[in-house]
Design a protein around this motif. Structure first.
Motif, PDB file in Angstrom:
ATOM      1  N   GLY A 108       0.782   2.826   4.311  1.00  0.00           N
ATOM      2  CA  GLY A 108      -0.269   3.950   5.366  1.00  0.00           C
ATOM      3  C   GLY A 108      -0.200   5.308   5.106  1.00  0.00           C
ATOM      4  O   GLY A 108       0.008   6.002   4.713  1.00  0.00           O
ATOM      5  N   ALA A 109       1.781   5.654   5.667  1.00  0.00           N
ATOM      6  CA  ALA A 109       2.847   6.984   6.204  1.00  0.00           C
ATOM      7  C   ALA A 109       3.159   7.029   4.620  1.00  0.00           C
ATOM      8  O   ALA A 109       2.294   8.473   4.075  1.00  0.00           O
ATOM      9  N   SER A 110       3.208   6.388   3.504  1.00  0.00           N
ATOM     10  CA  SER A 110       2.952   7.033   2.382  1.00  0.00           C
ATOM     11  C   SER A 110       2.278   7.427   1.748  1.00  0.00           C
ATOM     12  O   SER A 110       1.910   8.288   0.694  1.00  0.00           O
ATOM     13  N   SER A 111       1.032   6.853   1.629  1.00  0.00           N
ATOM     14  CA  SER A 111       0.154   6.908   1.252  1.00  0.00           C
ATOM     15  C   SER A 111      -0.785   7.858   1.271  1.00  0.00           C
ATOM     16  O   SER A 111      -1.497   8.612   0.733  1.00  0.00           O
ATOM     17  N   TRP A 112      -0.750   8.051   3.337  1.00  0.00           N
ATOM     18  CA  TRP A 112      -0.761   9.295   3.379  1.00  0.00           C
ATOM     19  C   TRP A 112      -0.838  10.566   3.121  1.00  0.00           C
ATOM     20  O   TRP A 112      -1.787  11.579   2.560  1.00  0.00           O
ATOM     21  N   VAL A 113       0.779  10.223   3.184  1.00  0.00           N
ATOM     22  CA  VAL A 113       1.442  12.099   2.234  1.00  0.00           C
ATOM     23  C   VAL A 113       1.078  11.759   0.900  1.00  0.00           C
ATOM     24  O   VAL A 113       1.350  13.250   0.315  1.00  0.00           O
ATOM     25  N   ILE A 357      10.459   6.602   5.004  1.00  0.00           N
ATOM     26  CA  ILE A 357       9.610   5.290   6.197  1.00  0.00           C
ATOM     27  C   ILE A 357       8.829   3.183   5.127  1.00  0.00           C
ATOM     28  O   ILE A 357       9.508   2.504   5.783  1.00  0.00           O
ATOM     29  N   LEU A 358       8.332   3.843   3.937  1.00  0.00           N
ATOM     30  CA  LEU A 358       8.235   2.371   3.062  1.00  0.00           C
ATOM     31  C   LEU A 358       9.422   1.920   2.974  1.00  0.00           C
ATOM     32  O   LEU A 358       9.114   0.677   3.256  1.00  0.00           O
ATOM     33  N   LEU A 359      10.570   2.763   2.644  1.00  0.00           N
ATOM     34  CA  LEU A 359      11.973   1.784   2.236  1.00  0.00           C
ATOM     35  C   LEU A 359      12.413   1.400   3.794  1.00  0.00           C
ATOM     36  O   LEU A 359      13.072  -0.081   3.738  1.00  0.00           O
ATOM     37  N   ILE A 360      12.604   1.910   4.656  1.00  0.00           N
ATOM     38  CA  ILE A 360      13.049   1.396   6.128  1.00  0.00           C
ATOM     39  C   ILE A 360      12.117   0.391   6.413  1.00  0.00           C
ATOM     40  O   ILE A 360      12.619  -1.017   6.776  1.00  0.00           O
ATOM     41  N   ALA A 361      10.459   0.180   6.154  1.00  0.00           N
ATOM     42  CA  ALA A 361      10.369  -1.196   5.911  1.00  0.00           C
ATOM     43  C   ALA A 361       9.994  -1.950   5.823  1.00  0.00           C
ATOM     44  O   ALA A 361      10.040  -3.307   6.169  1.00  0.00           O
ATOM     45  N   CYS A 362      10.441  -2.190   4.296  1.00  0.00           N
ATOM     46  CA  CYS A 362      10.897  -3.038   3.124  1.00  0.00           C
ATOM     47  C   CYS A 362      12.131  -3.185   4.011  1.00  0.00           C
ATOM     48  O   CYS A 362      12.180  -4.556   3.351  1.00  0.00           O
ATOM     49  N   ILE A 409      -2.523  -3.270   2.205  1.00  0.00           N
ATOM     50  CA  ILE A 409      -3.072  -2.702   1.825  1.00  0.00           C
ATOM     51  C   ILE A 409      -4.536  -2.523   2.607  1.00  0.00           C
ATOM     52  O   ILE A 409      -4.040  -1.207   2.977  1.00  0.00           O
ATOM     53  N   GLY A 410      -4.939  -3.013   2.693  1.00  0.00           N
ATOM     54  CA  GLY A 410      -6.246  -2.785   3.404  1.00  0.00           C
ATOM     55  C   GLY A 410      -6.002  -2.075   5.136  1.00  0.00           C
ATOM     56  O   GLY A 410      -6.397  -0.969   5.175  1.00  0.00           O
ATOM     57  N   LEU A 411      -4.984  -2.780   5.321  1.00  0.00           N
ATOM     58  CA  LEU A 411      -4.593  -2.063   6.638  1.00  0.00           C
ATOM     59  C   LEU A 411      -3.848  -1.032   6.981  1.00  0.00           C
ATOM     60  O   LEU A 411      -3.723   0.542   6.668  1.00  0.00           O
ATOM     61  N   GLY A 412      -3.328  -0.265   5.563  1.00  0.00           N
ATOM     62  CA  GLY A 412      -2.495   0.989   4.565  1.00  0.00           C
ATOM     63  C   GLY A 412      -3.584   1.723   4.867  1.00  0.00           C
ATOM     64  O   GLY A 412      -3.118   3.570   4.912  1.00  0.00           O
ATOM     65  N   LEU A 413      -4.339   1.469   4.076  1.00  0.00           N
ATOM     66  CA  LEU A 413      -5.347   2.958   3.618  1.00  0.00           C
ATOM     67  C   LEU A 413      -6.382   3.123   5.278  1.00  0.00           C
ATOM     68  O   LEU A 413      -6.568   4.476   4.895  1.00  0.00           O
ATOM     69  N   VAL A 414      -6.724   1.759   5.834  1.00  0.00           N
ATOM     70  CA  VAL A 414      -7.641   2.305   7.517  1.00  0.00           C
ATOM     71  C   VAL A 414      -5.981   4.013   7.516  1.00  0.00           C
ATOM     72  O   VAL A 414      -6.590   4.513   8.123  1.00  0.00           O
ATOM     73  N   ILE A 415      -4.661   2.654   7.861  1.00  0.00           N
ATOM     74  CA  ILE A 415      -3.881   4.219   8.573  1.00  0.00           C
ATOM     75  C   ILE A 415      -3.924   5.390   8.037  1.00  0.00           C
ATOM     76  O   ILE A 415      -3.689   6.705   8.173  1.00  0.00           O
ATOM     77  N   ALA A 416      -3.820   5.530   6.469  1.00  0.00           N
ATOM     78  CA  ALA A 416      -3.604   6.687   5.348  1.00  0.00           C
ATOM     79  C   ALA A 416      -5.116   7.446   5.024  1.00  0.00           C
ATOM     80  O   ALA A 416      -4.882   8.148   5.433  1.00  0.00           O
ATOM     81  N   LYS A 417      -5.610   6.876   6.227  1.00  0.00           N
ATOM     82  CA  LYS A 417      -7.541   7.633   5.950  1.00  0.00           C
ATOM     83  C   LYS A 417      -7.396   8.280   7.762  1.00  0.00           C
ATOM     84  O   LYS A 417      -7.813   9.641   7.474  1.00  0.00           O
ATOM     85  N   TYR A 450      -1.704   4.803  -6.598  1.00  0.00           N
ATOM     86  CA  TYR A 450      -0.720   5.156  -5.926  1.00  0.00           C
ATOM     87  C   TYR A 450      -0.590   3.299  -4.699  1.00  0.00           C
ATOM     88  O   TYR A 450       0.723   2.982  -4.564  1.00  0.00           O
ATOM     89  N   THR A 451      -1.879   3.912  -4.175  1.00  0.00           N
ATOM     90  CA  THR A 451      -1.206   2.405  -2.783  1.00  0.00           C
ATOM     91  C   THR A 451      -0.694   1.042  -3.272  1.00  0.00           C
ATOM     92  O   THR A 451      -0.077   0.523  -2.937  1.00  0.00           O
ATOM     93  N   LEU A 452      -1.648   0.790  -3.996  1.00  0.00           N
ATOM     94  CA  LEU A 452      -1.490  -0.598  -4.898  1.00  0.00           C
ATOM     95  C   LEU A 452       0.058  -0.511  -5.160  1.00  0.00           C
ATOM     96  O   LEU A 452       0.699  -1.873  -5.238  1.00  0.00           O
ATOM     97  N   MET A 453       0.109   0.556  -6.189  1.00  0.00           N
ATOM     98  CA  MET A 453       1.289   0.653  -6.866  1.00  0.00           C
ATOM     99  C   MET A 453       2.222   0.173  -5.901  1.00  0.00           C
ATOM    100  O   MET A 453       3.495  -0.357  -5.661  1.00  0.00           O
ATOM    101  N   ILE A 454       2.502   1.551  -4.602  1.00  0.00           N
ATOM    102  CA  ILE A 454       3.416   1.335  -4.253  1.00  0.00           C
ATOM    103  C   ILE A 454       3.985  -0.431  -2.778  1.00  0.00           C
ATOM    104  O   ILE A 454       5.063  -0.916  -2.432  1.00  0.00           O
ATOM    105  N   ALA A 455       2.614  -0.571  -3.172  1.00  0.00           N
ATOM    106  CA  ALA A 455       2.742  -2.221  -2.625  1.00  0.00           C
ATOM    107  C   ALA A 455       3.355  -3.216  -3.111  1.00  0.00           C
ATOM    108  O   ALA A 455       3.994  -3.911  -2.767  1.00  0.00           O
TER     109      ALA A 455
END
Length: 881
Positions: A108-113, A357-362, A409-417, A450-455
């Motif tokens: 979500g953070a990465s997709s937001w930016v 942040i995405l890499l830290i989560a991974c 992905i669904g929750l990440g899109l909610v965060i991005a939105k 992009y969200t699907l790809m990074i996920a």
């Protein structure tokens, strides 16, 4: 058609599994029966069956081979892995929730930016062939200053250049729009007739401007925005009879721009009228006021166009040395120009931090799955010992993780939105016009891709660690080890993940620290006046109705008398320009008794015409002399008040009072300095002091003025009273920009504030995720050394010795992570160098603070595991052994 039949039969077998297995079992029994019948030579039944099976081969293997040939075995295996993974997730709902939320936060953070980067930077220029569009500026080749072009310079560039397909100019303006409902102040622009051609856009309804529309004496025409056409003209496509009353004069509507047309450099322009030069403007090379934009010819580079135009500039320098000495042309791409307005350096930095942040989560999830792999090492070893392939185990791990993707992905899109909505809402309305897409950020199809790809990439990243460790399984060692032994540990990989998390967290922390310090420095700047309890507004008198200076003064005198009579108004005044008002004027100056400056070296000053009482109403400080007063009339001595910077630059230690100054080449008036006031920030709190001058309105009246009201109550509560007072003087006049001075300052600093808040949120998120990962690793390290710690304590080790034993093992990790993290943070922070105020990208204080925050986070994350290590009961450990 053979393959269609094969696919059909295989799908039929896969979907009718029970019937297929029954048929296959009957087929195997039939073949065995035929072999038994062939071996009936008097031998016993048992010997016959043995001989038949020996001839036929391994029944189970042949059955599996037939099943693989007649069905989609890989699909069936994958479905088995998915069902197995689903059962595992149901058994560990807490672990599943942690992994899903962690991955969703990173995605979500990465997709937001990314949404911000895509819509504000990548797609900032929405015109055809944007690489050919360039912005041109007048350049002072000696001082490096840039500014708008004068009308004659623009016309010479346009006529003499051979590298531009077209060259256009515009100047932003405001118009009084009279309507049956209520008068309105509308933002717009005066544009050259070929501007829309240069941008390669066409009106959606009607026609474009013609060159004849820009000639003196031509009929007044206007092109309107889609919104204005819809609201004021009811979206009527027949424009033949449509007119708008602008500045008291009728304008024929000849065109309507498309709904999605937005030229960022113009702000919130809603109408466009032809730019018609007067004789005075055509002759004035000393005043720059035109924004210039051009389109390169095919094959012409930006550098080549710059060289060609500078050849023209050098010719103008020779022909007009008084105004064009040291004058050149700076060419900048439209993309880069808009990027400077938007602050693309900050957005790119934010995108890098989002990826961190995405890499830290991974890394956190990889650590979790490493722990799961450790817990399941017996199971995995037994499966390998029974014949399972390592690739099958890796495929099973991936299939388990794939089940987490839809929810993440669904929750990440909610965060991005939610993040996109927050940024959109945080941008002041006054600033949105100068951002691509009017400052709106939304999750579109490209963001979804992009969200699907990074996920998917994240899935591979956090699955890689347990898969690698699974391939390194030593069957003999694991099968021989006792329950709870050290065995399969993966300590090196887990320690590497800790170092990576510290590096990534510091990469997010340092930019946040720099931007926070920059914002604090900015907000602590003294604007030079008291902005509290000040209401401002702007209005302009139409030339058709107010034709001479006497009418201008009469109108403003009457209006200010009514405003001063309001009970909660402590002071009311007016000025041509006010701080943070987006308008200004600059004039060259000459000081009496001084040598004539060399061409190109004539100084200039910001100048405004103000009513007596304006300076004290704004809360400015008088340093010497006096303010402008009512005794300064057209018949009295022309006077001027200057600021402290101007006095120091041109009068040094001498008192400036009594000296005389002339403003502008065409004005012979000499103004006597009667006062010196404190410097005022005009456009931004980070501005350097510049020359500022104030002349009295009575001696130099202006048509457009800004009102300033100092109040004893909430300034906005007087907005209605202000409009009523204006209506009582002239009900046809609209008023615009009615807002407090504090709000004006806040709007100007909004980009810095939003970037600082944005960076702080991401930095805190990075530190939290890194802390969670470090906690997991420390807990694991303590658990893996429980036996050693118990033995040491049984041998007499004190808790402080155990404490140092645990921390010493982590000190090397922390030191390595901090050193690498500071290097990475320095590289990212350099992107922010153009957005910082009062702090450099290498500011040691910001780096030290970031390291301190990281160390505190590490200590907090390590507290519980370290405390647990000091509480180990040696008797329980020894009894277990």
């Amino acid at each position: 058609m053979q393959w269609i039949t094969t696919v059909y039969l295989r799908l039929k077998a896969l979907l009718s599994r029970r019937r297929f297995d029954s048929d296959l079992e009957d087929e195997m029994a039939f073949h065995l029966g035929m072999r038994e019948h062939a071996h009936r030579t008097g031998a016993g039944d048992q010997d016959i069956r043995f001989a038949a099976r020996k001839q036929f081969g391994n029944v189970a293997r042949i059955t599996e081979a037939c099943r693989e040939m007649r069905t989609f075995a890989s699909l069936e295996t994958f479905w088995q892995d998915v069902r197995y993974g689903a059962r595992g997730l149901r058994k560990n709902p807490g672990l599943t929730l942690v992994v899903v939320v962690t991955l969703a936060v990173g995605v979500g953070a990465s997709s937001w930016v990314f949404a911000m980067l895509k819509q504000w930077v990548i797609d900032a220029v929405a015109f055809p062939h944007p690489e050919q569009i360039v912005v041109l500026w007048e350049l002072d080749t000696k001082k490096g200053w840039t500014g708008p072009a004068s009308a004659p310079d623009y016309l010479d560039w346009k006529e003499n250049n051979r590298v531009l397909e077209s060259l256009s100019a515009w100047t932003s303006s405001e118009f009084n729009l009279n309507h049956a409902d209520a008068p309105q102040r509308v933002q717009g622009s005066r544009v050259s007739a070929n501007l829309f051609h240069t941008l390669d856009v066409r009106p959606e309804v009607g026609r474009d401007f013609l060159e004849s529309d820009a000639q003196p004496g031509a009929g007044k025409v206007v092109i309107v925005s889609h919104g204005l056409w819809r609201d004021r003209l009811h979206a009527d496509p027949d424009l033949t009879t449509k007119t708008l009353t602008l500045e008291g004069e009728p304008y024929s509507v000849v065109g309507v721009m498309p709904d999605d047309f937005h030229f960022t450099l113009m702000g919130r322009a809603n109408l466009w009228v032809p730019l018609v030069f007067t004789d005075k403007e055509r002759a004035d090379r000393g005043t720059g006021w035109l924004q210039v934009i051009g389109r390169l010819k095919p094959g012409v580079t930006q550098g080549g166009a710059g060289e060609a135009l500078n050849v023209i500039a050098r010719g103008l320098e020779k022909a007009y040395p008084e105004t064009n000495t040291d004058s050149g042309v700076l060419i900048r791409s439209l993309t880069k120009e808009i990027g400077q307005h938007v602050g693309d350096q900050g957005i790119v930095t934010g995108f890098v931090v989002g990826v961190c942040i995405l890499l830290i989560a991974c890394s956190n999830i990889a650590g979790i799955y490493l722990a799961r792999t450790l817990a399941r090492r017996k199971e995995m070893t037994m499966r390998l010992a029974l014949g399972a392939r390592r690739s099958r185990l890796a495929r099973q791990l991936l299939s388990e993780n794939i089940l987490l993707l839809p929810a993440a992905i669904g929750l990440g899109l909610v965060i991005a939105k939610a993040g996109a909505n927050w940024v959109t809402a945080a941008i002041p309305y006054e600033n949105r016009g100068y951002l691509p897409n009017y400052g709106r950020i939304f999750v579109d199809s490209s963001t979804l891709v992009y969200t699907l790809m990074i996920a998917a990439v994240s899935l591979l990243l956090f699955s890689l660690a347990p898969i690698v460790e699974g391939y390194k399984l030593n069957l003999t060692g694991v099968l021989k080890e006792q329950a709870g032994g050290a065995g399969f540990t993966g300590q090196k990989l887990r320690k590497t993940l800790v170092i990576a998390e510290i590096v990534l967290a510091l990469t997010a922390l340092v930019p946040a620290g720099l931007e926070t310090r920059s914002l604090m420095n900015l907000l602590n700047e003294d604007p030079g006046f008291r902005p509290d309890h000040v209401l401002t507004a702007r209005l302009s008198l139409p030339a058709a109705k107010y034709q001479d200076k006497v009418q201008w003064k009469t109108f403003y005198d009457r209006l200010l008398d009514r405003l001063r009579a309001l009970p909660q108004v402590q002071a009311a005044s007016a000025s041509q320009y006010i701080p943070f008002g987006h308008h200004n004027a600059t004039l060259e100056l000459w000081i009496e008794g001084r040598p004539e400056p060399a061409p190109g070296q004539v100084p200039a000053t910001e100048i405004t015409s103000a009513y007596p009482g304006y300076l004290p109403a704004l809360g400015m400080s008088l340093l010497r002399g006096r303010f402008l007063s009512e005794q300064d009339t057209p018949a009295s001595l022309p006077v001027i008040v200057i600021n402290r910077t101007m006095e120091r630059r041109y009068f040094g230690h001498d008192d400036a009072l009594g000296h005389r100054i002339r403003l502008g080449r065409s004005d012979p008036t000499w103004y006597t300095v009667v006062g010196v006031v404190k410097d005022v920030k005009l456009f931004d709190l980070g501005d350097r002091p510049e020359n500022e001058s104030y002349i009295v309105f009575a001696q130099s009246p202006e048509r457009s003025m800004s009102l300033v009201l100092r109040t004893s109550a909430d300034p906005l509560s007087l907005s209605a009273a202000l409009r009523n007072a204006l209506s009582s003087v002239d009900k046809e006049l609209p008023i615009s920009d009615a807002e407090t001075m504090e709000q004006r300052i806040s709007n100007e600093e909004a980009p810095f504030r939003i970037f600082a808040q944005f960076s702080a949120y991401f930095a805190l998120l990075a530190v939290f995720l890194a802390g969670m990962g470090i906690y997991g690793v420390m807990a694991y390290l303590v658990a893996s050394r429980t036996r050693e710690i118990g033995i040491r304590m049984a041998c007499g080790a004190e808790p402080r010795n155990i404490l140092w034993l645990v921390l010493a093992g982590s000190l090397k990790l922390v030191t390595t992570g901090v050193l690498l993290g500071l290097t990475g943070a320095w590289a990212v922070a350099r992107l922010l160098s153009g957005l910082l105020h009062g702090v450099s990208a290498s500011d040691p204080g910001a780096y030290a603070l970031s390291v301190a925050v990281m160390v505190v986070a590490i200590l907090l994350a390590s507290f519980i595991p370290v405390r647990r290590a000091t509480k180990v009961d040696p008797m329980l450990v020894l009894r277990y052994e």
